[in-house]
Each structure stands twice: as C-alpha cells, then as structure tokens.
Design an enzyme around this catalytic site. Structure first.
Site, PDB file in Angstrom:
ATOM      1  N   CYS A 267     -14.538   3.822   8.029  1.00  0.00           N
ATOM      2  CA  CYS A 267     -15.592   4.571   9.181  1.00  0.00           C
ATOM      3  C   CYS A 267     -16.910   4.271   9.449  1.00  0.00           C
ATOM      4  O   CYS A 267     -17.015   4.094  10.572  1.00  0.00           O
ATOM      5  CB  CYS A 267     -15.830   6.113   7.976  1.00  0.00           C
ATOM      6  SG  CYS A 267     -14.375   6.750   7.824  1.00  0.00           S
TER       7      CYS A 267
HETATM    8  C1  UGA Z   1     -18.222   7.665   5.072  1.00  0.00           C
HETATM    9  C2  UGA Z   1     -19.363   8.850   5.001  1.00  0.00           C
HETATM   10  O1  UGA Z   1     -20.005   8.830   3.862  1.00  0.00           O
HETATM   11  C3  UGA Z   1     -18.450  10.254   5.090  1.00  0.00           C
HETATM   12  O2  UGA Z   1     -19.596  11.120   5.295  1.00  0.00           O
HETATM   13  C4  UGA Z   1     -17.723  10.119   6.658  1.00  0.00           C
HETATM   14  O3  UGA Z   1     -17.134  11.337   6.504  1.00  0.00           O
HETATM   15  C5  UGA Z   1     -16.627   9.184   6.487  1.00  0.00           C
HETATM   16  O4  UGA Z   1     -17.556   8.081   6.343  1.00  0.00           O
HETATM   17  C6  UGA Z   1     -15.986   9.285   7.790  1.00  0.00           C
HETATM   18  O5  UGA Z   1     -16.605   9.013   8.739  1.00  0.00           O
HETATM   19  O6  UGA Z   1     -14.776   9.693   7.578  1.00  0.00           O
HETATM   20  P1  UGA Z   1     -16.556   6.891   3.416  1.00  0.00           P
HETATM   21  O7  UGA Z   1     -15.781   5.865   4.506  1.00  0.00           O
HETATM   22  O8  UGA Z   1     -15.584   7.470   2.581  1.00  0.00           O
HETATM   23  O9  UGA Z   1     -17.398   7.995   3.820  1.00  0.00           O
HETATM   24  O10 UGA Z   1     -17.405   5.909   2.424  1.00  0.00           O
HETATM   25  P2  UGA Z   1     -18.868   5.847   1.826  1.00  0.00           P
HETATM   26  O11 UGA Z   1     -18.840   6.361   0.629  1.00  0.00           O
HETATM   27  O12 UGA Z   1     -19.793   6.341   2.985  1.00  0.00           O
HETATM   28  O13 UGA Z   1     -19.017   4.331   1.888  1.00  0.00           O
HETATM   29  C7  UGA Z   1     -18.954   3.518   2.899  1.00  0.00           C
HETATM   30  C8  UGA Z   1     -19.507   2.243   2.332  1.00  0.00           C
HETATM   31  O14 UGA Z   1     -21.000   1.962   1.847  1.00  0.00           O
HETATM   32  C9  UGA Z   1     -18.872   1.460   1.081  1.00  0.00           C
HETATM   33  O15 UGA Z   1     -18.404   0.346   1.157  1.00  0.00           O
HETATM   34  C10 UGA Z   1     -19.828   1.899  -0.175  1.00  0.00           C
HETATM   35  O16 UGA Z   1     -19.644   0.874  -1.094  1.00  0.00           O
HETATM   36  C11 UGA Z   1     -21.029   1.452   0.686  1.00  0.00           C
HETATM   37  N1  UGA Z   1     -22.405   2.021   0.010  1.00  0.00           N
HETATM   38  C12 UGA Z   1     -22.576   3.176  -0.046  1.00  0.00           C
HETATM   39  C13 UGA Z   1     -23.129   1.037  -0.460  1.00  0.00           C
HETATM   40  O17 UGA Z   1     -23.065  -0.132  -0.436  1.00  0.00           O
HETATM   41  N2  UGA Z   1     -24.489   1.666  -0.996  1.00  0.00           N
HETATM   42  C14 UGA Z   1     -24.619   3.034  -0.994  1.00  0.00           C
HETATM   43  O18 UGA Z   1     -25.700   3.387  -1.621  1.00  0.00           O
HETATM   44  C15 UGA Z   1     -23.549   3.904  -0.517  1.00  0.00           C
END
Ligand code: UGA
Length: 435
Positions: A267
C-alpha cells in the site's frame, strides 16, 4: 438485508468474515476459483492473525463464497474491494475495478433492485465520478441517486491487524451525494460501529483522505529514517529515545516513528507513487512527496553501504537475511524492502540465506534456487559472514551469543534495533544508533 463483497483480498475477506461472524447475510465473491475453494473450507489464502477463526465462525452462519457474479442481484449493499495495483509508470491500474463495476452494471440492467454500491478500493481522487459512475450509469441504463446509490468508503486497516481494524476502525468515511442511499449507508455503519466518528463528504474528498493518510504515514517513516541516519553519525545517539519522546507530544503522536530499512508493503509505496503521479498530472510539483519516496529508496542503500564497509567486495560472501515479510505477523512480501535488498545483493554476487517464520514460501516463488532457505536459526547463521535483521519478528529478539557462535564472521546489522540492549560478542551495527 443481503451484503455482497467483491474481491476477497485482505480488505474484502476481513470484511466478509467479520460481517458474517456477526450474523449478517453475506456473499463473498472472487473470480479466483482456487481462492474461493480455500475460503469455503475455512482456510485463508494468506496469513493474517485471527482471520481464519472469524471466517470459520462466519461459515457456520449465513456466509456464502462464490465466483458467480449473478448472485449480487440479490444484494442490498455491494462492497467493491478489488485491488488497484500500479502500472510500470507508477500510475494506478484500474482494470480490475472497471471490470467489477461493469459486471455490477450489467446485473443492474437486468433487475429492479436498488442496491448501494460501496467503493472500498483505493482510487485516485475523481475516479468515482469520472470513471466508475459513467460505467455504472451507461451499462445499466439507470441513474445514480434514483435507481442505485454510489458511496466511496476508503479502508484504513493494517495487514497483521486486519480483523481488529475491521471491527474497530478509527473512523468511517462516506463520500457521495446526500441521498436516501447515503442515509441508509450511514445507518448500516452506525449499527456496525456505534462509537466511531462517521465523516460524510463528497467522493473526491473521501478518495483524497485515503491518500492523505498513507502519504502522511510514509512521511513520518521517512522523517524518522532521515533522523536515524543523522543519529548514526552522533556517537551514543539513539533514535528510539528520540522517536519515543517526540511521540509523547500529542501534536505528533507516537506511532509510525520506528526507524528501519524503509516502508514496504502493498500500500504505502504504491499509493505514494500514485499520488506523486497524480500531482504531476495536475500540475503540482510534489516536492515533499518526492523527497519522502527518495529517502525511502536511499535507506536501502545505507544498509548495502554498511555491509560493504565491513565486508568489502561482496562476491561469494555468505550473507543471512532475517525476515523477508514487509512487516511481522504477515506472509506478505509485496514491495518488501528485504526482497529488494536480496535482489541487490545477488547482483553483487553475494550468497544469500534467508529465514522468515511465515514468508518463506512466498519468497521461494521469487528466488527459487538462487538463494538458500533456512528452517532453523542455526542453519541460517552457520558460516555466515554477515546477518541483516530486516523484519521485526518477535523471535529475533531472542537471538544471543549461543546462536551467533555459528557465524564465520560475527557481523550483525540490525535494521530494527532488536538486539541493541544485549551484551553480544558480535560486531554490531544498527540503523539509528550512533557508534
Ligand atoms: C498501510 C496503512 O498503515 C493502513 O492504514 C492502510 O489501510 C493500508 O496501508 C492500505 O492502504 O491498505 P499496511 O500496508 O498494512 O498498512 O502496512 P503498515 O503497517 O502501514 O506498514 C508499512 C511499512 O512501513 C512496513 O514496511 C513497516 O515496516 C514500515 N514502518 C511502519 C516502519 O518502518 N516504521 C514505522 O514506524 C511504521
């Protein structure tokens, strides 16, 4: 009341299962036969904590899973949750949603039901009014607001937390005209989520809210990653203390300030590119968004640089990657930074061994025999010259000298600072920690 859900990916299957387990009369529809068969048997086609239990509960009630679109004829609400991936140039690929909408329209033509069509798929602002609505009205020969309702309803669930997020969203956004159909939809969501704010707006604002959310989350991550690179140059500095303390300021908020190898997944990267593409087409130079994306790409280079600084030429060097899923508690490797890293290291002719508690099978589909797959930590670390922790799987916190002793050269790069507080007999580098 019958509810149809088209597209059984993370969003669609979570919604299908949660609604069905609450006793709603639900039909989940997907064109992929193999996927449908698994779901009918209570098996999720992907790993998502808690999903199978809720699905199985739903299957005991009124849930039906079908690949036959004709069944949407009987539905009062039709949720569209098909994927909107990206094209090679970064723009959004609407082919799946156009197909789903055409099928809904063809079915509308044939019956007199007045369903409410709810678009959950992420689409660029303007898509519902400029692309979806014209297809619906033209192919069905019916009118929006009179013969059917059309509502935009972006989804904010996170993979690995999909069930909880579906049951308890932080907000419900409903975009569309203020009609009886909107009132009915609001009523449905009020019943589903009694204490959750419901924002009613137009289609294009609702579509924009979704991109705003994901772009801001990506911005927070690139921001903290940039600061973590600065911290690395300050002896003794610790990015986790910086992030956690910043997070105590209510204007900032504590989430999404964990420095790491960059954001991945199906996403954030895709939505950032789609928004950048859309801004450019609209004549806006998205300087901030470009910088966020650029930093994300360069974060990976940081890891390779650290590796090369220590190992020199990477040809034939044995490197272990811990975690290939884009985040813990999922087997999803789409746009995972670890996968990119492996590709880059392979180009430099390194020998790669990987370990992941859930994503091994998916990783094998990409690399097949080009890399090694370790089932145990001993196998993963044996004779390795460098281990890189990419995904924050809980079990990697337990790594200790007993396991590192199998390495040929005890060099650890910890992208998530999971071992930062341990006394280890290794050469330890971590993203965000000044040495
Ligand atoms: C993301 C959004 O958080 C959701 O709200 C949204 O609904 C979704 O995309 C979507 O558009 O469908 P998601 O793809 O499940 O959700 O993943 P995240 O939890 O956002 O993580 C994304 C990436 O960021 C991961 O690689 C994670 O490791 C990284 N991340 C996240 C960090 O490096 N640091 C952080 O503090 C948080």
């Amino acid at each position: 009341m019958k509810i149809g859900i088209i597209g059984l990916g993370f969003v669609g299957l979570s919604l299908t299962s949660v609604l069905a387990s609450k006793g709603y009369d639900v039909i989940g529809i997907d064109t992929d036969n193999e996927k449908c068969n698994k779901i009918i048997n209570g098996v999720s086609p992907f790993f998502e904590p808690g999903l199978e239990k809720v699905l199985q509960n739903g299957l005991k009630k009124k849930l039906k899973i079908e690949n036959n679109f004709l069944l949407i004829n009987s539905c009062d609400f039709i949720f569209v949750t098909v994927g909107t991936p990206q094209k090679a140039n970064g723009s959004i690929d609407l082919s799946k949603i156009k197909k789903a909408i055409s099928t809904i329209a063809e079915n509308l033509l044939k019956n007199n039901k007045k369903p409410i069509i709810i678009i959950k798929s992420t689409v660029i602002p303007g898509t519902t009014t400029k692309v979806i609505l014209p297809i619906l009205e033209k192919k069905s020969n019916k009118k929006n607001g009179k013969d059917f309702g059309l509502i935009s309803n972006p989804e904010f669930l996170q993979e690995s937390n999909a069930i909880k997020d579906t049951e308890f969203p932080h907000v419900v956004v409903l975009g569309g005209d203020q009609t009886e159909f909107m009132k009915k939809t609001k009523k449905l969501f009020m019943k589903l989520h009694p204490n959750v704010p419901i924002i009613i707006t137009n289609h294009q604002t609702s579509e924009m809210i979704k991109y705003a959310n994901n772009a801001f989350l990506a911005t927070k991550i690139s921001f903290i990653n940039q600061l973590s690179n600065i911290c690395q140059k300050i002896p003794g500095a610790n990015i986790d203390d910086v992030g956690a303390t910043m997070g105590l300021d209510p204007r900032i908020g504590k989430l999404f300030l964990n420095a790491g190898p960059g954001y991945g997944g199906s996403c954030l990267p895709k939505d950032m590119r789609a928004l950048i593409n859309f801004a450019n087409i609209s004549g806006i130079n998205p300087t901030l968004l470009n910088a966020v994306e650029d930093l994300n790409t360069k974060q990976l280079e940081q890891i390779i640089l650290m590796t090369k600084e220590k190992l020199g030429n990477l040809t034939s060097k044995k490197i272990t990657i811990l975690g290939t899923a884009f985040k813990p508690n999922t087997d999803d490797i789409r746009d995972s930074i670890a996968i990119e890293l492996i590709k880059k290291l392979l180009k430099k002719k390194a020998r790669i061994t990987i370990h992941d508690p859930k994503a091994m099978k998916n990783t094998k589909r990409i690399f097949e025999e080009k890399i090694n797959y370790a089932e145990t930590m001993k196998d993963a670390l044996s004779k390795s010259e460098c281990v890189i922790i990419m995904t924050q799987w809980k079990q990697y916190e337990k790594l200790n000298n007993n396991e590192f002793k199998y390495m040929k050269r005890k060099f650890v790069i910890d992208c998530r600072r999971m071992l930062a507080k341990k006394q280890l007999d290794v050469d330890y580098y971590a993203i965000g920690l000044g040495r």
